[in-house]
Design a protein around this motif. Structure first.
Motif, PDB file in Angstrom:
ATOM      1  N   GLY A  37       0.844  -1.111  -0.143  1.00  0.00           N
ATOM      2  CA  GLY A  37      -0.076   0.116   0.063  1.00  0.00           C
ATOM      3  C   GLY A  37       0.664   1.178   0.136  1.00  0.00           C
ATOM      4  O   GLY A  37       2.191   1.236  -0.382  1.00  0.00           O
ATOM      5  N   PRO A  38       0.315   2.235   0.394  1.00  0.00           N
ATOM      6  CA  PRO A  38       0.978   3.672   0.320  1.00  0.00           C
ATOM      7  C   PRO A  38       1.974   3.582   1.414  1.00  0.00           C
ATOM      8  O   PRO A  38       1.744   3.058   2.544  1.00  0.00           O
ATOM      9  CB  PRO A  38      -0.201   4.594   0.412  1.00  0.00           C
ATOM     10  N   ARG A  39       2.970   4.486   1.011  1.00  0.00           N
ATOM     11  CA  ARG A  39       4.198   4.622   2.278  1.00  0.00           C
ATOM     12  C   ARG A  39       3.487   5.579   3.315  1.00  0.00           C
ATOM     13  O   ARG A  39       2.587   6.661   3.182  1.00  0.00           O
ATOM     14  CB  ARG A  39       5.154   5.436   1.607  1.00  0.00           C
ATOM     15  N   PRO A  40       3.619   5.204   4.496  1.00  0.00           N
ATOM     16  CA  PRO A  40       3.219   6.018   5.700  1.00  0.00           C
ATOM     17  C   PRO A  40       4.087   7.352   5.663  1.00  0.00           C
ATOM     18  O   PRO A  40       5.180   7.357   5.248  1.00  0.00           O
ATOM     19  CB  PRO A  40       3.735   5.133   6.823  1.00  0.00           C
ATOM     20  N   ARG A  41       3.241   8.185   6.306  1.00  0.00           N
ATOM     21  CA  ARG A  41       3.976   9.685   6.356  1.00  0.00           C
ATOM     22  C   ARG A  41       5.035   9.644   6.816  1.00  0.00           C
ATOM     23  O   ARG A  41       6.045  10.465   6.867  1.00  0.00           O
ATOM     24  CB  ARG A  41       2.918  10.406   6.838  1.00  0.00           C
ATOM     25  N   ARG A  42       5.147   8.922   8.030  1.00  0.00           N
ATOM     26  CA  ARG A  42       6.369   8.856   8.943  1.00  0.00           C
ATOM     27  C   ARG A  42       7.557   8.450   8.143  1.00  0.00           C
ATOM     28  O   ARG A  42       8.675   8.947   8.363  1.00  0.00           O
ATOM     29  CB  ARG A  42       6.153   7.973  10.184  1.00  0.00           C
ATOM     30  N   ILE A  43       7.418   7.500   7.392  1.00  0.00           N
ATOM     31  CA  ILE A  43       8.565   7.052   6.545  1.00  0.00           C
ATOM     32  C   ILE A  43       8.907   8.255   5.360  1.00  0.00           C
ATOM     33  O   ILE A  43      10.083   8.534   5.217  1.00  0.00           O
ATOM     34  CB  ILE A  43       7.972   5.736   5.765  1.00  0.00           C
ATOM     35  N   VAL A  44       7.785   8.620   4.652  1.00  0.00           N
ATOM     36  CA  VAL A  44       7.994   9.830   3.979  1.00  0.00           C
ATOM     37  C   VAL A  44       8.824  11.034   4.478  1.00  0.00           C
ATOM     38  O   VAL A  44       9.835  11.494   3.850  1.00  0.00           O
ATOM     39  CB  VAL A  44       6.861  10.345   3.565  1.00  0.00           C
ATOM     40  N   TRP A  45       8.504  11.347   5.726  1.00  0.00           N
ATOM     41  CA  TRP A  45       9.211  12.549   6.542  1.00  0.00           C
ATOM     42  C   TRP A  45      10.504  12.158   6.902  1.00  0.00           C
ATOM     43  O   TRP A  45      11.505  12.853   6.779  1.00  0.00           O
ATOM     44  CB  TRP A  45       8.233  12.875   7.740  1.00  0.00           C
ATOM     45  N   ALA A  46      10.749  10.913   7.372  1.00  0.00           N
ATOM     46  CA  ALA A  46      12.108  10.519   7.656  1.00  0.00           C
ATOM     47  C   ALA A  46      12.995  10.189   6.353  1.00  0.00           C
ATOM     48  O   ALA A  46      14.109  10.808   6.637  1.00  0.00           O
ATOM     49  CB  ALA A  46      11.926   9.174   8.449  1.00  0.00           C
ATOM     50  N   ALA A  47      12.484   9.801   5.290  1.00  0.00           N
ATOM     51  CA  ALA A  47      13.459   9.685   4.270  1.00  0.00           C
ATOM     52  C   ALA A  47      13.541  11.373   3.660  1.00  0.00           C
ATOM     53  O   ALA A  47      14.775  11.567   3.506  1.00  0.00           O
ATOM     54  CB  ALA A  47      12.525   9.012   3.085  1.00  0.00           C
ATOM     55  N   ALA A  48      12.830  12.374   3.696  1.00  0.00           N
ATOM     56  CA  ALA A  48      13.004  13.597   3.519  1.00  0.00           C
ATOM     57  C   ALA A  48      14.023  14.133   4.611  1.00  0.00           C
ATOM     58  O   ALA A  48      14.869  14.877   3.975  1.00  0.00           O
ATOM     59  CB  ALA A  48      11.850  14.493   3.445  1.00  0.00           C
ATOM     60  N   ALA A  72      21.986   7.338   1.324  1.00  0.00           N
ATOM     61  CA  ALA A  72      21.619   5.869   1.126  1.00  0.00           C
ATOM     62  C   ALA A  72      20.570   5.790   1.963  1.00  0.00           C
ATOM     63  O   ALA A  72      19.575   4.956   1.535  1.00  0.00           O
ATOM     64  CB  ALA A  72      22.632   5.103   1.450  1.00  0.00           C
ATOM     65  N   ALA A  73      20.425   6.113   3.115  1.00  0.00           N
ATOM     66  CA  ALA A  73      19.600   5.772   4.140  1.00  0.00           C
ATOM     67  C   ALA A  73      17.967   6.457   3.527  1.00  0.00           C
ATOM     68  O   ALA A  73      17.018   5.771   3.675  1.00  0.00           O
ATOM     69  CB  ALA A  73      19.528   6.567   5.363  1.00  0.00           C
ATOM     70  N   ALA A  74      18.033   7.500   3.020  1.00  0.00           N
ATOM     71  CA  ALA A  74      16.773   8.157   2.431  1.00  0.00           C
ATOM     72  C   ALA A  74      16.370   7.507   1.253  1.00  0.00           C
ATOM     73  O   ALA A  74      15.093   7.400   1.267  1.00  0.00           O
ATOM     74  CB  ALA A  74      17.180   9.588   1.879  1.00  0.00           C
ATOM     75  N   ARG A  75      17.194   7.180   0.616  1.00  0.00           N
ATOM     76  CA  ARG A  75      16.956   6.215  -0.693  1.00  0.00           C
ATOM     77  C   ARG A  75      16.008   4.838  -0.502  1.00  0.00           C
ATOM     78  O   ARG A  75      15.032   4.604  -0.700  1.00  0.00           O
ATOM     79  CB  ARG A  75      17.885   5.718  -1.626  1.00  0.00           C
ATOM     80  N   GLY A  76      16.823   4.200   0.789  1.00  0.00           N
ATOM     81  CA  GLY A  76      16.141   2.921   1.049  1.00  0.00           C
ATOM     82  C   GLY A  76      14.853   3.264   1.955  1.00  0.00           C
ATOM     83  O   GLY A  76      14.041   2.428   1.735  1.00  0.00           O
ATOM     84  N   LEU A  77      14.910   4.328   2.508  1.00  0.00           N
ATOM     85  CA  LEU A  77      13.502   4.550   3.510  1.00  0.00           C
ATOM     86  C   LEU A  77      12.374   4.856   2.412  1.00  0.00           C
ATOM     87  O   LEU A  77      11.381   4.174   2.593  1.00  0.00           O
ATOM     88  CB  LEU A  77      13.614   5.877   4.278  1.00  0.00           C
ATOM     89  N   TRP A  78      12.665   5.408   1.374  1.00  0.00           N
ATOM     90  CA  TRP A  78      11.590   5.817   0.358  1.00  0.00           C
ATOM     91  C   TRP A  78      11.018   4.704  -0.277  1.00  0.00           C
ATOM     92  O   TRP A  78      10.028   4.530  -0.690  1.00  0.00           O
ATOM     93  CB  TRP A  78      12.235   6.812  -0.645  1.00  0.00           C
ATOM     94  N   GLN A  79      11.954   3.746  -0.488  1.00  0.00           N
ATOM     95  CA  GLN A  79      11.929   2.285  -1.285  1.00  0.00           C
ATOM     96  C   GLN A  79      11.344   1.454  -0.276  1.00  0.00           C
ATOM     97  O   GLN A  79      10.929   0.015  -0.887  1.00  0.00           O
ATOM     98  CB  GLN A  79      12.874   1.621  -1.985  1.00  0.00           C
ATOM     99  N   LEU A  80      11.077   1.788   0.918  1.00  0.00           N
ATOM    100  CA  LEU A  80      10.757   0.675   2.027  1.00  0.00           C
ATOM    101  C   LEU A  80      11.631  -0.585   2.141  1.00  0.00           C
ATOM    102  O   LEU A  80      11.106  -1.609   2.187  1.00  0.00           O
ATOM    103  CB  LEU A  80       9.269   0.297   1.761  1.00  0.00           C
ATOM    104  N   LYS A  81      13.005  -0.226   2.153  1.00  0.00           N
ATOM    105  CA  LYS A  81      13.952  -1.303   2.318  1.00  0.00           C
ATOM    106  C   LYS A  81      14.447  -1.583   3.713  1.00  0.00           C
ATOM    107  O   LYS A  81      14.384  -0.608   4.388  1.00  0.00           O
ATOM    108  CB  LYS A  81      15.230  -0.857   1.503  1.00  0.00           C
ATOM    109  N   ARG A  82      14.330  -2.940   4.116  1.00  0.00           N
ATOM    110  CA  ARG A  82      14.458  -3.151   5.621  1.00  0.00           C
ATOM    111  C   ARG A  82      15.746  -2.596   6.147  1.00  0.00           C
ATOM    112  O   ARG A  82      15.923  -2.081   7.224  1.00  0.00           O
ATOM    113  CB  ARG A  82      14.287  -4.515   5.526  1.00  0.00           C
ATOM    114  N   TRP A  83      16.841  -2.625   5.273  1.00  0.00           N
ATOM    115  CA  TRP A  83      18.203  -2.138   5.615  1.00  0.00           C
ATOM    116  C   TRP A  83      18.346  -1.091   5.780  1.00  0.00           C
ATOM    117  O   TRP A  83      19.260  -0.280   6.673  1.00  0.00           O
ATOM    118  CB  TRP A  83      19.189  -2.678   4.596  1.00  0.00           C
ATOM    119  N   SER A  84      17.403   0.181   5.405  1.00  0.00           N
ATOM    120  CA  SER A  84      17.496   1.519   5.371  1.00  0.00           C
ATOM    121  C   SER A  84      17.562   1.911   6.926  1.00  0.00           C
ATOM    122  O   SER A  84      17.952   2.959   7.367  1.00  0.00           O
ATOM    123  CB  SER A  84      16.634   2.296   4.626  1.00  0.00           C
ATOM    124  N   ARG A  85      16.944   1.204   7.815  1.00  0.00           N
ATOM    125  CA  ARG A  85      16.517   1.628   9.012  1.00  0.00           C
ATOM    126  C   ARG A  85      18.003   1.891   9.933  1.00  0.00           C
ATOM    127  O   ARG A  85      18.034   3.206  10.829  1.00  0.00           O
ATOM    128  CB  ARG A  85      15.737   0.835  10.012  1.00  0.00           C
TER     129      ARG A  85
END
Length: 167
Positions: free
Chosen positions: A38-49, A96-109
């Motif tokens: 589904g859609p990306r949670p806003r928390r992930i979007v803000w963290a990636a930004a 790299a963390a921002a890109r991974g968070l945006w793509q919902l990659k587990r390793w990005s946390r």
């Protein structure tokens, strides 16, 4: 056999083939949590930004330091260039963390959390610098703490497919 004890094999002897274990059956792995569909949670979007902005700030700062180290008149050109290269290398982690968070990659946390934790001593150093650096230190500390909170939030961990540990 070993000194009068029937059935005991010494370390220098191998066990008879009849007593060796057969082929091992694979043990099923623990279920891995899948990223939420589904859609990306806003928390992930803000963290990636936030991570992306931090990475871009480091990238811009590194390029500036590199240009000033080459074209300016630093006391030690080698130190200025090395600092620039270090800052440019540090920019890779939050980007790299921002890109991974945006793509919902587990390793990005992990890189996202490491970036925020590393930002806190930098914020403290800016706070102790006085003048306008105090405001920069406060801003960096607030951004780091908020982003860290966004990344460890249960909604974000679920979206990244990180579940509770079992066993």
């Amino acid at each position: 056999m070993c000194q009068g004890y029937p059935g005991v094999v010494s370390s220098k002897q191998s066990a008879p083939k009849s007593t060796r274990k057969g082929p091992r059956t694979p043990v099923p792995a623990a279920p891995v949590a899948e990223p939420a569909a589904g859609p990306r949670p806003r928390r992930i979007v803000w963290a990636a930004a936030s991570c992306g902005i931090e990475g871009l700030a480091l990238l811009i700062g590194g390029v500036y330091l590199l240009v000033m180290g080459v074209l300016g008149k630093p006391q030690s050109p080698q130190q200025a260039e090395m600092l620039a290269v270090t800052v440019l290398a540090l920019a890779v982690l939050p980007l790299a963390a921002a890109r991974g968070l945006w793509q919902l990659k587990r390793w990005s946390r992990g890189p996202a959390m490491a970036t925020q934790i590393m930002a806190l001593p930098v914020a403290w150093t800016l706070w102790n610098g006085g003048g306008v650096l105090i405001a920069c230190g406060v801003l960096l500390a607030v951004v780091a703490v908020v982003t860290l909170g966004l990344v460890v939030n249960p909604t974000a961990t679920e979206a990244l497919g990180i579940g509770p540990r079992e066993g």
